[in-house]
Design a protein around this motif. Structure first.
Motif, PDB file in Angstrom:
ATOM      1  N   SER A 293      -5.550   1.799  23.943  1.00 32.20           N
ATOM      2  CA  SER A 293      -4.237   1.831  24.009  1.00 32.20           C
ATOM      3  C   SER A 293      -2.545   0.598  24.032  1.00 32.20           C
ATOM      4  N   ILE A 294      -2.469  -0.024  24.245  1.00 26.14           N
ATOM      5  CA  ILE A 294      -2.134  -1.360  24.212  1.00 26.14           C
ATOM      6  C   ILE A 294      -1.759  -1.755  22.426  1.00 26.14           C
ATOM      7  N   PHE A 295      -3.294  -2.113  21.231  1.00 23.92           N
ATOM      8  CA  PHE A 295      -3.342  -2.274  20.612  1.00 23.92           C
ATOM      9  C   PHE A 295      -2.954  -0.688  19.799  1.00 23.92           C
ATOM     10  N   GLY A 296      -2.637   0.732  20.487  1.00 22.44           N
ATOM     11  CA  GLY A 296      -2.038   2.080  19.810  1.00 22.44           C
ATOM     12  C   GLY A 296      -0.811   1.663  19.567  1.00 22.44           C
TER      13      GLY A 296
ATOM     14  N   CYS B 240       0.723   6.732  23.636  1.00 26.19           N
ATOM     15  CA  CYS B 240      -0.019   5.174  24.108  1.00 26.19           C
ATOM     16  C   CYS B 240       0.522   4.988  24.758  1.00 26.19           C
ATOM     17  N   SER B 241       1.837   3.796  24.992  1.00 32.66           N
ATOM     18  CA  SER B 241       2.408   3.698  25.402  1.00 32.66           C
ATOM     19  C   SER B 241       2.391   4.271  26.922  1.00 32.66           C
ATOM     20  N   PHE B 242       2.643   5.307  27.089  1.00 32.69           N
ATOM     21  CA  PHE B 242       2.548   6.031  28.668  1.00 32.69           C
ATOM     22  C   PHE B 242       1.260   6.285  28.791  1.00 32.69           C
ATOM     23  N   PHE B 243      -0.062   5.896  28.211  1.00 36.19           N
ATOM     24  CA  PHE B 243      -1.198   5.706  28.558  1.00 36.19           C
ATOM     25  C   PHE B 243      -1.645   4.324  29.037  1.00 36.19           C
ATOM     26  N   THR B 244      -0.834   3.564  28.509  1.00 45.13           N
ATOM     27  CA  THR B 244      -0.648   2.035  28.808  1.00 45.13           C
ATOM     28  C   THR B 244      -0.887   1.666  30.394  1.00 45.13           C
ATOM     29  N   ALA B 245       0.751   2.573  30.494  1.00 46.98           N
ATOM     30  CA  ALA B 245       1.354   2.241  31.588  1.00 46.98           C
ATOM     31  C   ALA B 245       0.293   3.019  32.658  1.00 46.98           C
ATOM     32  N   MET B 246      -0.177   3.997  32.172  1.00 47.53           N
ATOM     33  CA  MET B 246      -1.597   4.875  32.960  1.00 47.53           C
ATOM     34  C   MET B 246      -2.388   3.471  33.474  1.00 47.53           C
TER      35      MET B 246
ATOM     36  N   TRP C 150      11.827  -5.931  18.730  1.00 57.01           N
ATOM     37  CA  TRP C 150      12.334  -4.953  20.524  1.00 57.01           C
ATOM     38  C   TRP C 150      11.115  -3.430  20.217  1.00 57.01           C
ATOM     39  N   LEU C 151      11.013  -2.489  19.176  1.00 60.76           N
ATOM     40  CA  LEU C 151      10.732  -1.610  19.617  1.00 60.76           C
ATOM     41  C   LEU C 151       8.967  -1.238  20.249  1.00 60.76           C
ATOM     42  N   THR C 152       8.453  -2.751  19.672  1.00 54.14           N
ATOM     43  CA  THR C 152       7.268  -3.108  20.110  1.00 54.14           C
ATOM     44  C   THR C 152       7.054  -3.667  21.162  1.00 54.14           C
ATOM     45  N   PHE C 153       7.921  -4.150  21.648  1.00 51.09           N
ATOM     46  CA  PHE C 153       7.866  -5.464  22.746  1.00 51.09           C
ATOM     47  C   PHE C 153       8.573  -4.178  23.750  1.00 51.09           C
TER      48      PHE C 153
END
Length: 327
Positions: free
Chosen positions: A36-39, A52-58, A197-200
């Motif tokens: 998910s981070i790579f995604g 992917c960002s949301f699932f990274t948090a979860m 910044w967006l990827t960050f």
């Protein structure tokens, strides 16, 4: 009806790790987290990157609770590879493993005591003590328990409380707190400089912000809910702290998976050696554990938990400001 030591002994059969399950849940969650981070970094579609960002948090939330079980020596004890994985995760999550374990062990041994240092937990004041407190003491107490503090837990609880505060209190003993903080934010700086910044935001800031906000509220609601009771130190007992002062949070299947069964918190406090994947099994098998005090993530239940401010010894319950003013 089982009580006290008998009830704790009844949970012992479930306090046995199934080693392959521990590795399965650890590695699958870890691989999904990496994916998910790579995604969130490399997937070309912006909407899929947000997913992917949301699932990274979860997944950060789920892996943190698995990390928490490892810190209790509940799973994968003595494993060098597991120690390597979870040490790296503790650094990444700005949770120095040694500090986390010491503060969390204190929480388990002193949870629900009215007159104890609030190490590893949200502070509790009695109504009398609050009314006698100075304005500065009241402000500090209410600030720690305020929803804004939980919302910004990434900065307040983890960056400041877990790392900076511990380092400044004893730099020689807690030098690793500063090291963890520098390493964590160096990763963020690297992503910002090399990917923009967006990827960050998607791969780093948003996942940490959301997962640590969720974690902070979960930790609060597990011990601050309507019906919770607290005891004076001489009256305190381990089973009372587990069954009367720790909640069972009913969650939908997805959130139960995300939180790795931490909602079965009353059982975890009764016997922290039960692996997270065996908590539902223990509750199903022992009727006494089914008589839990319940909360949920429904807005009405969240509001009910957050409005609780001080312990009223006369009413033997937590009360809100409105109730205190009416008394």
């Amino acid at each position: 009806m089982l009580t006290g030591k008998e009830l704790i002994l009844a949970t012992k059969p479930f306090a046995k790790e199934v080693r392959w399950k521990s590795w399965y849940y650890t590695l699958t969650t870890f691989v999904l987290l990496l994916a998910s981070i790579f995604g969130s970094i490399y997937v070309p579609n912006i909407f899929l990157r947000i997913v992917c960002s949301f699932f990274t948090a979860m997944l950060l939330s789920r892996f943190f609770i698995i990390f928490h079980d490892y810190q209790h020596h509940t799973i994968l004890r003595g494993s060098i590879p597991a120690n390597f994985i979870f040490t790296l995760f503790g650094i990444y999550m700005i949770t120095p493993p040694n500090i986390w374990k010491r503060s969390h062990d204190h929480h388990h041994n002193h949870n629900a005591k009215l007159f104890s240092a609030s190490i590893g937990s949200f502070p509790i004041m009695t109504k009398q003590k609050f009314l006698e407190a100075t304005k500065a003491e009241r402000f500090e107490y209410l600030a720690v328990r305020h929803p804004v503090n939980m919302f910004f837990a990434y900065f307040t609880t983890f960056t400041y409380g877990m790392c900076l505060q511990s380092f400044f209190s004893n730099p020689r003993r807690h030098w690793d707190s500063l090291a963890v903080l520098i390493l964590h934010y160096s990763i963020g700086a690297f992503l910002f400089i090399h990917f923009g910044w967006l990827t960050f935001l998607l791969a780093f800031f948003f996942p940490f912000f959301l997962s640590q906000m969720l974690g902070s509220y979960l930790f609060y609601a597990q011990h601050n809910f309507p019906g919770v009771t607290f005891k004076k130190n001489v009256e305190w007992s381990y089973t009372h702290a587990a069954l009367e002062s720790s909640s069972y949070m009913e969650l939908n299947p997805f959130m139960q998976w995300v939180t790795a069964n931490i909602g079965f918190h009353h059982i975890h406090h009764l016997n922290s050696k039960i692996p997270f994947y065996r908590l539902p099994e223990a509750m199903a098998a022992i009727p006494e554990l089914q008589e839990a005090k319940v909360t949920t993530l429904m807005p009405s239940d969240i509001a009910a938990c957050l409005k609780l401010k001080v312990w009223d010894a006369d009413q033997n319950r937590m009360i809100s400001f409105k109730e205190m003013e009416m008394a």
